[in-house]
Design an enzyme around this catalytic site. Structure first.
Site, PDB file in Angstrom:
ATOM      1  N   TYR A 123       0.821  -1.107   0.050  1.00  0.00           N
ATOM      2  CA  TYR A 123       0.113   0.176   0.190  1.00  0.00           C
ATOM      3  C   TYR A 123       0.823   1.249  -0.018  1.00  0.00           C
ATOM      4  CZ  TYR A 123      -3.972  -2.984   0.907  1.00  0.00           C
ATOM      5  OH  TYR A 123      -5.232  -3.882   0.823  1.00  0.00           O
ATOM      6  N   LYS A 170       3.939 -14.198   4.514  1.00  0.00           N
ATOM      7  CA  LYS A 170       4.025 -15.156   3.150  1.00  0.00           C
ATOM      8  C   LYS A 170       5.630 -15.212   2.830  1.00  0.00           C
ATOM      9  CE  LYS A 170       1.993 -17.672   0.197  1.00  0.00           C
ATOM     10  NZ  LYS A 170       0.965 -18.671   0.373  1.00  0.00           N
ATOM     11  N   ASP A 203      -2.194 -17.561   4.364  1.00  0.00           N
ATOM     12  CA  ASP A 203      -3.351 -18.205   3.899  1.00  0.00           C
ATOM     13  C   ASP A 203      -3.854 -19.376   4.985  1.00  0.00           C
ATOM     14  OD1 ASP A 203      -0.762 -19.244   3.582  1.00  0.00           O
ATOM     15  OD2 ASP A 203      -1.211 -20.214   1.575  1.00  0.00           O
ATOM     16  N   ASP A 227      -5.301  -5.862   6.133  1.00  0.00           N
ATOM     17  CA  ASP A 227      -6.494  -5.098   5.637  1.00  0.00           C
ATOM     18  C   ASP A 227      -7.478  -6.681   5.437  1.00  0.00           C
ATOM     19  OD1 ASP A 227      -8.320  -3.708   4.545  1.00  0.00           O
ATOM     20  OD2 ASP A 227      -7.208  -3.195   2.739  1.00  0.00           O
TER      21      ASP A 227
END
Ligand code: NAD
Length: 331
Positions: A123, A170, A203, A227
């Site tokens: 972002y 991740k 995930d 988010d």
């Protein structure tokens, strides 16, 4: 007497912020509200949706309660909400995810807190087209920003007697950027040996939060994951009408609900004020008004558990005014 900037916002913002002011007053906390407005409504007068006096007021008072502000699509002005966070360097987005009895959710005993890095990651806003048919977004991860958000999470855990901090990432795929975030998280964790630390790939984290949300305590993560995981949390506890939040920097904190300006119900006295009210509870704790914060939270829990005076989003047909009065009655 405490000085707090009030940014009522637009849409349902003025309705819900007025409700919060009333409840805080009824709880006996004396606050001198300094009202400062931002958004489309002030464009004409100031030539900008975010006048300097709004930021000056927040810088002076160090604490603000903020209603939602509409970001018109394609209008050329970027989100005022994002601009406030950037200009005041509010690098922590904090979102508690807690179930209350009577809320419209299948889940019970959920009580965790998300720390989302608010200033960089995907972002950072560095995007460009590569020719006609391709585009690139650049993800920024720095040691400095990672360190301060992870520290904020551990400091919170220590202060609030939480037992476990989980870093979400991740790093198996984004070995350099998320790898750096995870490396920093592990280093910071060593400074807090009394708090347990683990990490989850994002995930898997989503699946775990749906299957075993009660196992998590404090989560800390880069911007984009924060988010997504935060909204997953809003879903777990019964929706946007119940989900509070805060944006916090080293000295300044702005408390606001997760929801937007809800143009579909604005001005109809239908909005649920609880999300902003629980943001106000976070604000009261920040101001060390712990007793009032506890009493307001208990009054909200009572009204939800009784289920007699609920707004439409919670399956009832009470107005904003009625649910606010019901909460005040329980105080
Ligand atoms: P929204 O959160 O405003 O509304 C989504 C849905 O949830 C709507 O059906 C709305 O009626 C309902 N809802 C939201 N809050 C509620 C409440 N307190 N009580 C009852 N129902 C509630 O999301 P949106 O429609 O995507 O966004 C509207 C505007 O708000 C957009 O311009 C967006 O940019 C802005 N926005 C601002 C903020 C902020 O100020 N921090 C955050 C999100 C969106």
């Amino acid at each position: 007497m405490k000085n707090v900037t009030l940014i009522p916002g637009d849409g349902i913002g003025p309705e819900v912020s007025q409700a919060v002011q009333k409840v805080i007053e009824a709880a006996g906390v004396e606050i001198e509200w300094e009202e400062a407005n931002a958004g489309k409504g002030v464009m004409e007068e100031y030539g900008t949706p975010l006048p300097d006096e709004v930021l000056d007021s927040v810088r002076k008072n160090k604490v603000a309660l903020k209603g939602p502000i509409t970001t018109p699509v394609g209008s050329g002005f970027r989100s005022v909400n994002v601009a406030i966070r950037k200009k005041l360097d509010l690098y922590t987005n904090l979102r508690p995810v807690k179930t209350y009895e009577g809320a419209p959710t299948k889940f019970k005993d959920v009580d965790y807190v998300v720390f989302r890095e608010n200033t960089e990651g995907l972002y950072a806003g560095i995007e460009h087209k590569v020719g006609e048919d391709a585009a690139e977004s650049i993800k920024i991860t720095t040691r400095q920003a990672s360190e301060r958000i992870v520290k904020a999470a551990f400091e919170y855990a220590q202060r609030e007697n939480r037992k476990l901090v989980t870093a979400v990432h991740k790093a198996n795929i984004m070995k350099l950027s998320d790898g750096l975030f995870l490396e920093v998280a592990r280093e910071v964790a060593e400074e807090y040996p009394e708090i347990e630390f683990n990490d989850r790939i994002v995930d898997n984290m989503c699946m775990q939060l749906v299957q075993y949300p009660e196992e998590y305590d404090v989560l800390v993560m880069p911007n984009l994951y924060g988010d997504v995981i935060s909204d997953l949390g809003a879903g777990l506890i019964g929706g946007l009408g119940l989900t509070p939040g805060a944006n916090i920097g080293d000295e300044i904190a702005v408390f606001e609900a997760v929801h937007g300006s809800a143009p579909d119900i604005a001005g109809e006295n239908k909005a649920n004020p609880i999300a902003l009210l629980l943001s106000g509870v976070l604000m009261l704790r920040h101001l060390k008004e712990t007793d009032a914060a506890d009493r307001i939270e208990a009054a909200v829990a009572d009204v939800l558990a009784e289920g007699q005076t609920l707004t439409g989003d919670l399956g009832g047909n009470a107005t904003t005014t009625e649910i606010t009065e019901a909460i005040i009655d329980r105080l």
